[in-house]
Write an enzyme that holds these catalytic residues in place. Structure first.
Site, mmCIF file in Angstrom:
data_model
loop_
_atom_site.group_PDB
_atom_site.id
_atom_site.type_symbol
_atom_site.label_atom_id
_atom_site.label_comp_id
_atom_site.label_asym_id
_atom_site.label_seq_id
_atom_site.Cartn_x
_atom_site.Cartn_y
_atom_site.Cartn_z
ATOM 1 N N ASN A 57 2.605 12.131 -0.823
ATOM 2 C CA ASN A 57 1.879 13.371 -1.542
ATOM 3 C C ASN A 57 0.691 12.891 -2.138
ATOM 4 O O ASN A 57 0.159 11.826 -3.164
ATOM 5 C CB ASN A 57 2.313 13.380 -3.537
ATOM 6 C CG ASN A 57 3.875 14.001 -2.756
ATOM 7 O OD1 ASN A 57 4.055 14.374 -1.798
ATOM 8 N ND2 ASN A 57 5.015 13.940 -3.632
ATOM 9 N N HIS A 81 1.990 5.624 -3.637
ATOM 10 C CA HIS A 81 3.523 4.919 -3.733
ATOM 11 C C HIS A 81 3.490 6.033 -2.350
ATOM 12 O O HIS A 81 3.401 6.931 -2.439
ATOM 13 C CB HIS A 81 3.406 5.761 -4.511
ATOM 14 C CG HIS A 81 3.666 6.797 -5.282
ATOM 15 N ND1 HIS A 81 2.831 7.217 -5.657
ATOM 16 C CD2 HIS A 81 4.493 7.715 -5.341
ATOM 17 C CE1 HIS A 81 2.689 8.330 -5.933
ATOM 18 N NE2 HIS A 81 3.983 8.874 -6.204
ATOM 19 N N ILE A 125 12.369 7.020 -11.129
ATOM 20 C CA ILE A 125 12.974 7.820 -12.463
ATOM 21 C C ILE A 125 13.796 9.078 -13.033
ATOM 22 O O ILE A 125 14.192 9.135 -13.612
ATOM 23 C CB ILE A 125 12.175 7.551 -14.299
ATOM 24 C CG1 ILE A 125 12.741 6.840 -15.116
ATOM 25 C CG2 ILE A 125 10.725 8.742 -13.836
ATOM 26 C CD1 ILE A 125 11.518 6.386 -15.727
HETATM 27 P P1 AMP Z 1 4.397 11.619 -6.495
HETATM 28 O O1 AMP Z 1 4.583 12.843 -7.974
HETATM 29 O O2 AMP Z 1 3.875 12.037 -5.945
HETATM 30 O O3 AMP Z 1 2.883 10.865 -7.713
HETATM 31 O O4 AMP Z 1 5.803 10.663 -7.179
HETATM 32 C C1 AMP Z 1 5.833 9.920 -8.917
HETATM 33 C C2 AMP Z 1 6.647 9.377 -8.877
HETATM 34 O O5 AMP Z 1 6.943 8.654 -10.181
HETATM 35 C C3 AMP Z 1 7.986 10.672 -9.148
HETATM 36 O O6 AMP Z 1 8.718 10.649 -8.076
HETATM 37 C C4 AMP Z 1 8.366 9.890 -10.760
HETATM 38 O O7 AMP Z 1 9.564 11.048 -10.876
HETATM 39 C C5 AMP Z 1 8.221 8.819 -10.512
HETATM 40 N N1 AMP Z 1 8.374 8.560 -11.934
HETATM 41 C C6 AMP Z 1 7.051 8.601 -12.825
HETATM 42 N N2 AMP Z 1 7.354 7.907 -14.507
HETATM 43 C C7 AMP Z 1 8.631 6.497 -13.819
HETATM 44 C C8 AMP Z 1 8.843 5.499 -13.988
HETATM 45 N N3 AMP Z 1 8.508 4.488 -15.140
HETATM 46 N N4 AMP Z 1 9.575 4.945 -13.284
HETATM 47 C C9 AMP Z 1 9.769 5.342 -11.874
HETATM 48 N N5 AMP Z 1 9.877 6.384 -11.408
HETATM 49 C C10 AMP Z 1 8.741 7.081 -11.903
#
Ligand code: AMP
Ligand code: ZN
Length: 114
Positions: free
Chosen positions: A87, A100, A33
């Site tokens: 991460n 992820h 996102i």
């Molecule tokens: P991390 O910081 O490694 O936990 O990555 C989490 C990721 O999820 C970040 O890059 C966010 O931008 C992404 N994210 C959070 N909410 C959403 C959402 N609703 N749809 C898609 N990506 C998301």
């Protein structure tokens, strides 16, 4: 975090909309996102676990790397190069407690990472 309140479990269940670019019985991939590169896709196992080592099905990790390579080719970042980032934990910046894999490409990346 419980599965019931997990953001990525909700995306996998299609309770929250996301730009899903790939899915099969084990893996879902969707557009981040807040993209940090021209291509920024998140690949997640359907199975909820915070870390790779907590997954019951660790074979899904190899599958995710293969799918990431296919998505890299589709997104025309395979030749220029790309990053796959996990991460792990707070100090590394993990904000969502459902393991992820970030697939990032379409620009140059610095090393070491910030
Ligand atoms: P991390 O910081 O490694 O936990 O990555 C989490 C990721 O999820 C970040 O890059 C966010 O931008 C992404 N994210 C959070 N909410 C959403 C959402 N609703 N749809 C898609 N990506 C998301
Ligand atoms: Zn989850």
């Amino acid at each position: 975090m419980s599965l019931i309140s997990c953001l990525f479990c909700k995306i996998i269940a299609k309770e929250i909309p996301a730009g899903i670019v790939y899915e099969d019985e084990k893996v879902v991939a969707f557009k981040d996102i807040a993209p940090q590169a021209p291509t920024h896709i998140l690949l997640v196992p359907r199975e909820h676990a915070r870390f790779v080592e907590e997954l019951a099905d660790k074979g899904v990790v190899g599958r995710i790397y293969k799918i990431a390579a296919d998505l890299a080719r589709e997104n025309k970042i395979a030749d220029s190069g790309y990053r796959i980032v996990v991460n792990h934990g707070r100090a590394a910046g993990q904000a969502v407690d459902h393991v992820h894999f970030h697939l990032l490409g379409g620009r140059d990346f610095s090393w070491p990472p910030g």
